[in-house]
Write a protein that holds these residues in place. Structure first.
Motif, short mmCIF file in Angstrom:
data_model
loop_
_atom_site.label_atom_id
_atom_site.label_comp_id
_atom_site.label_asym_id
_atom_site.label_seq_id
_atom_site.Cartn_x
_atom_site.Cartn_y
_atom_site.Cartn_z
N ALA A 366 3.13 -42.29 19.34
CA ALA A 366 4.41 -42.12 20.07
C ALA A 366 5.24 -43.51 19.15
O ALA A 366 4.56 -44.19 18.75
CB ALA A 366 4.57 -42.32 21.63
N GLN A 367 6.47 -43.53 19.50
CA GLN A 367 7.05 -44.61 18.91
C GLN A 367 6.87 -45.80 20.21
O GLN A 367 8.05 -46.15 20.67
CB GLN A 367 8.82 -44.18 18.85
CG GLN A 367 9.02 -43.20 17.99
CD GLN A 367 8.87 -43.43 16.49
OE1 GLN A 367 8.10 -43.38 15.85
NE2 GLN A 367 9.86 -44.26 16.09
N ALA A 368 5.88 -46.12 20.00
CA ALA A 368 5.31 -46.90 21.48
C ALA A 368 5.97 -48.47 21.12
O ALA A 368 6.15 -48.94 22.22
CB ALA A 368 3.58 -46.84 21.06
N LEU A 369 6.18 -48.83 19.98
CA LEU A 369 6.77 -50.06 19.82
C LEU A 369 8.25 -50.28 20.48
O LEU A 369 8.51 -51.07 21.19
CB LEU A 369 6.82 -50.74 18.34
CG LEU A 369 5.80 -50.82 17.77
CD1 LEU A 369 5.66 -51.27 16.19
CD2 LEU A 369 4.37 -51.77 18.23
N ASP A 370 8.76 -49.02 20.14
CA ASP A 370 10.27 -48.97 20.83
C ASP A 370 10.22 -48.75 22.21
O ASP A 370 10.87 -49.63 22.99
CB ASP A 370 11.06 -47.57 20.11
CG ASP A 370 11.65 -48.13 18.76
OD1 ASP A 370 12.49 -48.92 18.91
OD2 ASP A 370 11.78 -46.92 18.09
N HIS A 371 9.35 -47.92 22.70
CA HIS A 371 9.30 -47.67 24.15
C HIS A 371 8.83 -48.84 24.89
O HIS A 371 9.30 -49.15 26.08
CB HIS A 371 8.49 -46.57 24.52
CG HIS A 371 9.28 -44.97 24.26
ND1 HIS A 371 10.16 -44.66 25.19
CD2 HIS A 371 9.26 -44.32 23.15
CE1 HIS A 371 10.72 -43.37 24.53
NE2 HIS A 371 10.07 -43.22 23.33
#
Length: 483
Positions: A366-371
């Motif tokens: 996922a865009q885990a850094l963003d979230h």
């Protein structure tokens, strides 16, 4: 089975200046890790702890606004978190999925390695192509253009591409291993920083924002949202869920994807103001004069010419809580550069760690850094508001995607082995409501605590279409109750 908060939650809560005893209110559970967050790095624990501290900060503020008493119990469900961290992928508006990455936003093989580019916005696409000497036209459309770009990049070194495209105002980074990032000047600078900072940067009067006693924790809080893409908007989307009056302000000259806004615009209103025009600047100044929170997500220095640096904001509006988000941090040789989650993953060694059997760079699930950074930013703002209400002052929270990446790469709180557990079922956490563009199917917020909101007050409207005023339909959160 519900279990207590993890060590990672405890450590992040300590960085936020929270009372360590309060983490006992956090219960963790759910059906398991879920295929949506399957990775070599401990993404699941990172995601869980960022949501946990955000929900805990909301519960703490709710208790403070009631005048004390027991802290509402916080519940973090692994399945809900996994679904929320991929919210843009699960969103359907009128039955249509959102477009996430443009054709020129991808990995490319170079003469000595790989680069990752980002060209989702038209101006970034134009700068990328200009740097590579490629016209944005010709027979064959994007497929043929992609082939021509691949041919050009295949004959150049990755570091050369990185610098040439940056010089043209475009976005590209060389894919580095963790060691290569560690010895890079920016990587070394990031390694010296903690995950986040929250500090009292000056004096200011105690702000008693409106909202009825017993309501949602952020009711009456006025938030100026000067953020774009995912991380910042996720933070302000969460503040809107909790009852804040969130007004997103963009420049009319910077295009925004309606698809992106459909995912992160829940509970907010959206307007455009050109701060170079006297009339629009006067309108913005009126909004700022009664704001409680300002959240910025532009590259460091980009807003300074408008008098919107943290220091200038603190002088103009003592008592603010300011959240500043960047890609690479506000320091080091890359401190003024643009960046996105996908680029940070590539530069910081994550893409190398997550590479496939063919050695092609990989990505997080996922865009885990963003979230993750978005939930941390919301938590920092909420903690700042709680401290501000208790003793006044002006507070500044600083976060960077690269610092979140470093935290993830260090293993967060414990080791988590790679597991193949199949796909994550998002059905239990999806909702449906009608909006301006048809039926919206979306993922509910994972921020859950007793007495908290069950949903946002509304789905996102048309980007930039609202009046530049506080209040009115669109702000705040949904009915009280456990989600």
């Amino acid at each position: 089975m519900i279990k207590r908060s993890t060590d990672a939650t405890d450590r992040v809560w300590a960085l936020l200046g929270g009372d360590p005893a309060l983490t006992a209110a956090v219960g963790l559970g759910g059906p398991g890790p879920g295929g949506a967050l399957r990775a070599r790095l401990p993404v699941r624990e990172m995601a869980r702890s960022t949501v946990a501290v955000c929900a805990l900060a909301a519960a703490e503020l709710a208790a403070a606004r009631r005048g004390g008493g027991p802290l509402p119990a916080v519940r973090v469900d692994d399945g809900a978190v996994a679904a929320a961290f991929a919210s843009e992928r699960h969103l359907r508006v009128g039955g249509r999925a959102a477009t996430t990455f443009a054709p020129l936003s991808r990995f490319w093989r170079t003469a000595d390695g790989w680069v990752r580019t980002h060209a989702n916005y038209p101006h970034h696409r134009a700068r990328l192509l200009a740097a590579l000497g490629q016209p944005d036209a010709g027979a064959g459309g994007d497929e043929a253009l992609t082939g021509r770009v691949a041919d050009v990049l295949a004959g150049r070194e990755a570091a050369q591409v990185e610098e040439e495209i940056h010089a043209a105002g475009g976005l590209a980074v060389a894919v580095r291993t963790p060691h290569e990032w560690a010895v890079h000047p920016q990587g070394a600078a990031v390694a010296q920083r903690s995950l986040l900072s929250l500090e009292r940067m000056g004096d200011g009067p105690v702000r008693r924002f409106g909202g009825h006693v017993g309501g949602l924790p952020a009711a009456g809080l006025r938030v100026l949202d000067l953020t774009r893409v995912i991380a910042g908007p996720v933070a302000t989307r969460t503040l809107a869920l909790l009852g804040a009056d969130v007004l997103r302000v963009d420049s009319p000259s910077l295009p925004e994807s309606q698809d992106a806004h459909n995912d992160t615009g829940f509970g907010k209103r959206s307007t455009t103001l050109d701060l170079a025009r006297a009339a629009d600047r006067a309108t913005f100044d009126e909004l700022l004069a009664t704001a409680d929170v300002v959240v910025t997500g532009y590259r460091p220095g980009a807003l300074d010419r408008h008098g919107l640096s943290p220091q200038a904001l603190a002088e103009r509006r003592p008592g603010l809580v300011i959240g500043q988000l960047s890609a690479w941090g506000t320091y080091g040789p890359w401190g003024g550069r643009r960046g996105f989650d996908s680029l940070v993953q590539a530069a910081c060694g994550i893409a190398a760690v997550e590479a496939g059997p063919d050695s092609r760079p990989g990505v997080l699930p996922a865009q885990a850094l963003d979230h993750g950074t978005g939930y941390l930013l919301a938590a920092a703002v909420l903690r700042g508001v709680t401290d501000q209400r208790a003793g006044g002052g002006t507070y500044l929270a600083r976060l960077a995607l690269a610092q979140t990446a470093a935290w993830l790469a260090r293993g967060v709180g414990r080791d988590e082995p790679l597991r193949d557990v199949g796909e994550c079922d998002v059905e239990p956490w999806t909702r449906e409501r009608h909006g301006a563009f048809g039926l919206v199917r979306y993922v509910a917020s994972p921020v859950v605590f007793d007495g908290g909101p069950s949903d946002w007050a509304c789905v996102a409207g048309r980007w930039g279409a609202d009046a530049a005023v506080w209040g009115g339909a669109g702000g705040g959160a949904g009915p009280s109750g456990a989600a």
